[in-house]
Design a protein around this motif. Structure first.
Motif, PDB file in Angstrom:
ATOM      1  N   PHE A  95       0.837  -1.199   0.000  1.00 27.47           N
ATOM      2  CA  PHE A  95       0.000   0.000   0.000  1.00 27.47           C
ATOM      3  C   PHE A  95       0.871   1.248   0.000  1.00 27.47           C
ATOM      4  CE2 PHE A  95       0.699  -0.802   4.520  1.00 27.47           C
ATOM      5  CZ  PHE A  95       0.920   0.462   5.054  1.00 27.47           C
ATOM      6  N   SER A  96       0.315   2.314  -0.551  1.00 24.76           N
ATOM      7  CA  SER A  96       0.973   3.618  -0.551  1.00 24.76           C
ATOM      8  C   SER A  96       0.531   4.385   0.690  1.00 24.76           C
ATOM      9  CB  SER A  96       0.601   4.396  -1.816  1.00 24.76           C
ATOM     10  OG  SER A  96       1.119   5.706  -1.777  1.00 24.76           O
ATOM     11  N   ASN A  97       1.502   4.960   1.395  1.00 26.59           N
ATOM     12  CA  ASN A  97       1.205   5.719   2.610  1.00 26.59           C
ATOM     13  C   ASN A  97       1.225   7.206   2.282  1.00 26.59           C
ATOM     14  OD1 ASN A  97       0.728   6.044   5.445  1.00 26.59           O
ATOM     15  ND2 ASN A  97       2.866   6.701   5.636  1.00 26.59           N
ATOM     16  N   PHE A  98       0.169   7.898   2.646  1.00 25.88           N
ATOM     17  CA  PHE A  98      -0.014   9.288   2.235  1.00 25.88           C
ATOM     18  C   PHE A  98       1.062  10.220   2.793  1.00 25.88           C
ATOM     19  CE2 PHE A  98      -2.081  13.487   2.835  1.00 25.88           C
ATOM     20  CZ  PHE A  98      -2.355  13.780   1.507  1.00 25.88           C
ATOM     21  N   ALA A  99       1.490  10.013   4.013  1.00 25.46           N
ATOM     22  CA  ALA A  99       2.387  10.961   4.667  1.00 25.46           C
ATOM     23  C   ALA A  99       3.762  11.033   4.020  1.00 25.46           C
ATOM     24  CB  ALA A  99       2.523  10.620   6.153  1.00 25.46           C
ATOM     25  N   ASP A 100       4.304   9.895   3.595  1.00 23.82           N
ATOM     26  CA  ASP A 100       5.667   9.887   3.065  1.00 23.82           C
ATOM     27  C   ASP A 100       5.777   9.371   1.629  1.00 23.82           C
ATOM     28  OD1 ASP A 100       5.195   7.210   3.439  1.00 23.82           O
ATOM     29  OD2 ASP A 100       6.622   6.952   5.079  1.00 23.82           O
ATOM     30  N   ASN A 101       4.636   9.061   1.010  1.00 26.10           N
ATOM     31  CA  ASN A 101       4.597   8.569  -0.381  1.00 26.10           C
ATOM     32  C   ASN A 101       5.342   7.251  -0.570  1.00 26.10           C
ATOM     33  OD1 ASN A 101       3.051  10.679  -1.479  1.00 26.10           O
ATOM     34  ND2 ASN A 101       4.863  11.983  -1.653  1.00 26.10           N
ATOM     35  N   ARG A 102       5.654   6.549   0.480  1.00 25.85           N
ATOM     36  CA  ARG A 102       6.361   5.272   0.351  1.00 25.85           C
ATOM     37  C   ARG A 102       5.367   4.128   0.208  1.00 25.85           C
ATOM     38  NH1 ARG A 102      11.080   5.217   4.945  1.00 25.85           N
ATOM     39  NH2 ARG A 102      12.127   3.856   3.456  1.00 25.85           N
ATOM     40  N   ILE A 103       5.795   3.096  -0.512  1.00 25.49           N
ATOM     41  CA  ILE A 103       5.029   1.857  -0.575  1.00 25.49           C
ATOM     42  C   ILE A 103       5.499   0.964   0.561  1.00 25.49           C
ATOM     43  CG2 ILE A 103       4.520  -0.210  -1.923  1.00 25.49           C
ATOM     44  CD1 ILE A 103       4.917   1.421  -4.437  1.00 25.49           C
ATOM     45  N   TYR A 104       4.544   0.395   1.281  1.00 27.23           N
ATOM     46  CA  TYR A 104       4.839  -0.513   2.389  1.00 27.23           C
ATOM     47  C   TYR A 104       4.300  -1.900   2.059  1.00 27.23           C
ATOM     48  CZ  TYR A 104       6.131   3.422   5.394  1.00 27.23           C
ATOM     49  OH  TYR A 104       6.756   4.509   5.941  1.00 27.23           O
ATOM     50  N   ARG A 105       4.929  -2.903   2.631  1.00 31.05           N
ATOM     51  CA  ARG A 105       4.498  -4.289   2.450  1.00 31.05           C
ATOM     52  C   ARG A 105       4.191  -4.908   3.804  1.00 31.05           C
ATOM     53  NH1 ARG A 105       9.098  -6.597   0.796  1.00 31.05           N
ATOM     54  NH2 ARG A 105       9.491  -7.459   2.876  1.00 31.05           N
ATOM     55  N   ILE A 106       3.107  -5.689   3.838  1.00 31.53           N
ATOM     56  CA  ILE A 106       2.805  -6.454   5.043  1.00 31.53           C
ATOM     57  C   ILE A 106       2.462  -7.879   4.628  1.00 31.53           C
ATOM     58  CG2 ILE A 106       2.056  -4.554   6.518  1.00 31.53           C
ATOM     59  CD1 ILE A 106      -0.785  -5.054   5.721  1.00 31.53           C
ATOM     60  N   ASP A 107       2.668  -8.797   5.545  1.00 30.54           N
ATOM     61  CA  ASP A 107       2.322 -10.200   5.329  1.00 30.54           C
ATOM     62  C   ASP A 107       0.824 -10.351   5.572  1.00 30.54           C
ATOM     63  OD1 ASP A 107       1.857 -12.925   5.480  1.00 30.54           O
ATOM     64  OD2 ASP A 107       3.743 -13.357   6.495  1.00 30.54           O
ATOM     65  N   ARG A 108       0.094 -10.787   4.568  1.00 27.29           N
ATOM     66  CA  ARG A 108      -1.358 -10.855   4.705  1.00 27.29           C
ATOM     67  C   ARG A 108      -1.808 -11.936   5.668  1.00 27.29           C
ATOM     68  NH1 ARG A 108      -3.727 -12.881  -1.027  1.00 27.29           N
ATOM     69  NH2 ARG A 108      -5.651 -13.138   0.160  1.00 27.29           N
ATOM     70  N   HIS A 109      -0.927 -12.863   6.011  1.00 26.86           N
ATOM     71  CA  HIS A 109      -1.306 -13.952   6.907  1.00 26.86           C
ATOM     72  C   HIS A 109      -0.796 -13.757   8.331  1.00 26.86           C
ATOM     73  CE1 HIS A 109      -2.811 -16.020   3.444  1.00 26.86           C
ATOM     74  NE2 HIS A 109      -1.619 -16.015   2.861  1.00 26.86           N
ATOM     75  N   GLY A 110       0.053 -12.753   8.521  1.00 26.02           N
ATOM     76  CA  GLY A 110       0.634 -12.556   9.842  1.00 26.02           C
ATOM     77  C   GLY A 110       0.255 -11.214  10.440  1.00 26.02           C
ATOM     78  N   ALA A 111       0.990 -10.824  11.462  1.00 25.90           N
ATOM     79  CA  ALA A 111       0.701  -9.569  12.162  1.00 25.90           C
ATOM     80  C   ALA A 111       1.941  -8.685  12.190  1.00 25.90           C
ATOM     81  CB  ALA A 111       0.234  -9.843  13.581  1.00 25.90           C
ATOM     82  N   ASP A 112       2.807  -8.817  11.180  1.00 30.87           N
ATOM     83  CA  ASP A 112       4.033  -8.037  11.172  1.00 30.87           C
ATOM     84  C   ASP A 112       3.747  -6.568  10.908  1.00 30.87           C
ATOM     85  OD1 ASP A 112       3.184  -8.613   8.592  1.00 30.87           O
ATOM     86  OD2 ASP A 112       5.201  -8.383   7.750  1.00 30.87           O
ATOM     87  N   GLU A 113       4.701  -5.713  11.300  1.00 32.14           N
ATOM     88  CA  GLU A 113       4.576  -4.291  11.046  1.00 32.14           C
ATOM     89  C   GLU A 113       4.827  -4.018   9.564  1.00 32.14           C
ATOM     90  OE1 GLU A 113       3.837  -1.618  13.084  1.00 32.14           O
ATOM     91  OE2 GLU A 113       3.183  -3.198  14.462  1.00 32.14           O
ATOM     92  N   PRO A 114       4.165  -3.000   8.991  1.00 29.21           N
ATOM     93  CA  PRO A 114       4.423  -2.649   7.599  1.00 29.21           C
ATOM     94  C   PRO A 114       5.892  -2.292   7.378  1.00 29.21           C
ATOM     95  CG  PRO A 114       2.401  -1.601   8.362  1.00 29.21           C
ATOM     96  CD  PRO A 114       3.061  -2.204   9.571  1.00 29.21           C
ATOM     97  N   VAL A 115       6.463  -2.795   6.292  1.00 30.34           N
ATOM     98  CA  VAL A 115       7.870  -2.577   5.958  1.00 30.34           C
ATOM     99  C   VAL A 115       7.947  -1.701   4.706  1.00 30.34           C
ATOM    100  CG1 VAL A 115      10.028  -3.679   5.256  1.00 30.34           C
ATOM    101  CG2 VAL A 115       8.523  -4.802   6.923  1.00 30.34           C
TER     102      VAL A 115
END
Length: 647
Positions: A95-115
């Motif tokens: 997903f794209s984050n509005f505040a910093d324009n960075r794309i983040y990745r998360i594991d859809r099956h886990g509870a990890d923090e967005p990277v």
């Protein structure tokens, strides 16, 4: 307990209603970008109470989960209007984050923090897809780092290590990269100024080489007079798309170098590309398409047999379907109806069972306070026919005083290539439940009625739209449904120009409200962002004759003709229609002694997202009309300074 067998007579506009401004702000959760993958449905939900933050939601095992906690805001500003800010594929979510324009990745099956996986900063991303063979994302990148007048748009790949590789450049705009099921081909859309994407786009196709470069790029369809939207690949690898070459946005497929129609119909199977990631059809199989289409402003769900092109209806309660995703034997969609607020639902295509996954309004008001619109066609100037939704005043506790006709609020939608729909909106019911009728106009230029209707606004913005709003008000006056002495008009953005022109060049409306409206067309050109930098060449006039027409049509040059009270609302962070567009009008009206009010909002851009902003503007607008028309003002309603209005 309220006795509903008899209604109390009270002045229209002063009826007490449980639909307060706070109800509007707190009760409606904006829903968008429905996605479906691996049997799971995802969607974005707006949080007005958190400054308008968008968060990604999912339904899993019967439970709704939030996947992007604060402060993450799933939103992009590519083209300023954004959309296409998230992707679900395989085991991950990006997903794209509005505040910093960075794309983040998360594991859809886990509870990890967005990277974070992209650089962000001056580079914005949207509409990304997964290129599995090369372990990368491919999307639209808008680079603001070059320092030129406008950013540079490209199709760009983002590798797993963060490497950015431009795949296609040279056009002003790109959208909709779509990779074939076998991973060997990619299709995309592009267009150049001065065209908007609903005027002329091109559909391209290329092979993806072993090293990830694109080979043998070729034009499939489109051009300066053909608008294409939503290219998609069927499960058997056939490229499909929606084109308006027939005068209507219909479905086509591309096989063996030839374009074939899939289903011919005088209906719209696509919509204008204001935002990325829109979807109005998908594949149940290689031979069956599930789609939504619009006829006379109303959406319908259907299936298409691709072999014969036969269209078969799928029954739903919805009259507006904004987007849908097909996964196997189910379809997930965002739909609404006159007594049904927008909701995310999943429908079983075999049984017809409908499961609601999320509602924009959890607690609806009593139906006795809800106005059900009438879809009307009415005559306008030069023999034209215009369309609108008419909402009569409705409140189970109140009725007009004997002999009283209600005030009328005419709404001109934004865009102006937008469309008014009949889905339940508390912001509309706020007015109707207080005794004010509403006419929501689909003036000439609106989408949903074919290209010829859309093109009525070519060179006529500020004329056709205004004439259709004026004609709509007059039509209701002639039917003895509303009070000709209490007609008001309101609109935001492009609808703000309609409002200002209606008050400057016609003497039908008695007051108006402009939400971040356009008053100076030349100034709009000077301040406009890249996406709309040439829009006025289509809407108003080519540059060679623009100065004269701009001067004739810009309300700022005709303030001597404005003598009706007005209230202006303006976000101070608006980059689409900057604050000076409102400020010059306020100053002019103030100097001329015309009653005027001006409400500014810190931290708001083009469109108001914060709950307190929604409350403040609605209450201020109501107060303004009550004062102007001499209707009793409740003591609970906050006062607004109205200059030049006698006490």
């Amino acid at each position: 307990m309220t006795d509903t067998t008899r209604k109390q007579a009270a002045p229209c506009g002063a009826w007490t209603s449980p639909i307060t401004a706070a109800t509007v702000a707190a009760g409606a959760t904006p829903l968008s970008q429905v996605l479906s993958d691996g049997g799971e449905v995802y969607w974005l939900a707006g949080r007005a109470s958190e400054g308008g933050r968008n968060t990604l939601m999912r339904l899993r095992d019967g439970r709704t989960e939030e996947l992007t906690p604060a402060p993450f805001n799933v939103r992009t500003r590519v083209h300023e209007y954004g959309g296409g800010a998230t992707l679900v594929a395989d085991s991950h979510i990006w997903f794209s984050n509005f505040a910093d324009n960075r794309i983040y990745r998360i594991d859809r099956h886990g509870a990890d923090e967005p990277v974070p996986v992209s650089e962000g900063g001056d580079k914005r991303w949207a509409d990304f897809v997964l290129d599995r063979a090369h372990r990368r994302l491919v999307g639209v990148r808008e680079d603001h780092s070059a320092g030129g007048t406008y950013p540079v748009n490209t199709l760009c790949a983002l590798g797993a290590d963060g490497t950015e590789t431009v795949l296609v450049d040279g056009n002003d705009f790109y959208s909709s990269p779509r990779i074939s099921p076998d991973g060997r081909h990619i299709a995309w859309l592009c267009w150049d100024n001065p065209h908007m994407p609903w005027q002329g786009t091109e559909l391209w196709l290329a092979e993806i080489g072993a090293d990830g470069t694109l080979l043998d790029g070729r034009l499939v369809a489109g051009g300066a007079e053909e608008a294409i939207v939503q290219p998609e690949w069927s499960p058997d690898g056939t490229l499909h798309f929606v084109s308006d070459r027939s005068g209507w946005w219909n479905l086509y497929r591309y096989t063996h170098g030839v374009v074939h129609p899939v289903c011919r119909r005088a209906a719209e199977f696509g919509g204008p590309h204001w935002t990325f990631g829109n979807s109005m059809y998908g594949f149940r199989s290689a031979t069956e398409i599930v789609c939504t289409y619009i006829e006379d402003g109303v959406s319908r769900l259907a299936r298409i047999d691709t072999g014969c092109g036969k269209l078969a209806a799928i029954e739903t309660p919805y009259q507006e379907i904004r987007e849908l995703r097909v996964a196997g034997d189910t379809v997930a969609l965002l739909g609404g109806a006159p007594t049904l607020a927008a909701e995310v639902a999943q429908i079983d295509l075999d049984t017809g069972q409908r499961d609601v996954l999320a509602r924009s309004i959890e607690q609806l008001p009593d139906v006795g306070y809800l106005s059900v619109p009438e879809s009307i066609r009415y005559p306008s100037e030069n023999g034209r026919v215009a369309y609108a939704f008419y909402y009569p005043p409705t409140n189970k506790d109140y009725a007009p005083q004997p002999g009283e006709l209600p005030p009328l609020m005419v709404i001109g939608h934004g865009g102006p290539t937008g469309m008014a729909a009949s889905t339940l909106k508390l912001a509309t019911q706020f007015w109707t439940s207080r005794g004010i009728a509403v006419l929501d106009v689909n003036y000439g230029g609106s989408s949903g009625f074919g290209r010829a209707y859309r093109d009525l606004l070519k060179g006529q913005w500020g004329v056709i739209d205004v004439e259709d709003c004026v004609a709509g008000a007059q039509h209701l006056v002639d039917r003895d449904l509303v009070d000709r002495e209490r007609l008001v008009i309101r609109g935001g953005s492009a609808g703000g120009l309609t409002t200002l022109c209606a008050l400057a060049f016609h003497d039908v409306f008695k007051a108006g409200a402009s939400y971040y409206g356009v008053s100076d067309l030349k100034g709009l050109d000077a301040d406009s962002h890249k996406f709309e930098s040439h829009y006025n060449e289509y809407l108003i006039a080519p540059k060679a004759s623009a100065d004269r027409v701009y001067a004739e049509r810009s309300p700022i040059n005709h303030t001597d003709k404005l003598h009706r009270p007005m209230i202006f609302f303006q976000g101070l962070d608006d980059k689409v229609v900057p604050p000076p567009q409102s400020e010059v009008m306020v100053c002019a009206l103030r100097a001329r002694g015309v009653p005027v009010a001006y409400v500014t909002l810190d931290g708001e851009g083009h469109g108001f997202r914060k709950a307190d902003s929604i409350v403040r503007t609605l209450e201020a607008e109501l107060y303004f009309y009550l004062r102007v028309f001499g209707i009793p003002v409740p003591t609970s309603l906050p006062a607004v300074e109205i200059e030049n209005l006698p006490a």
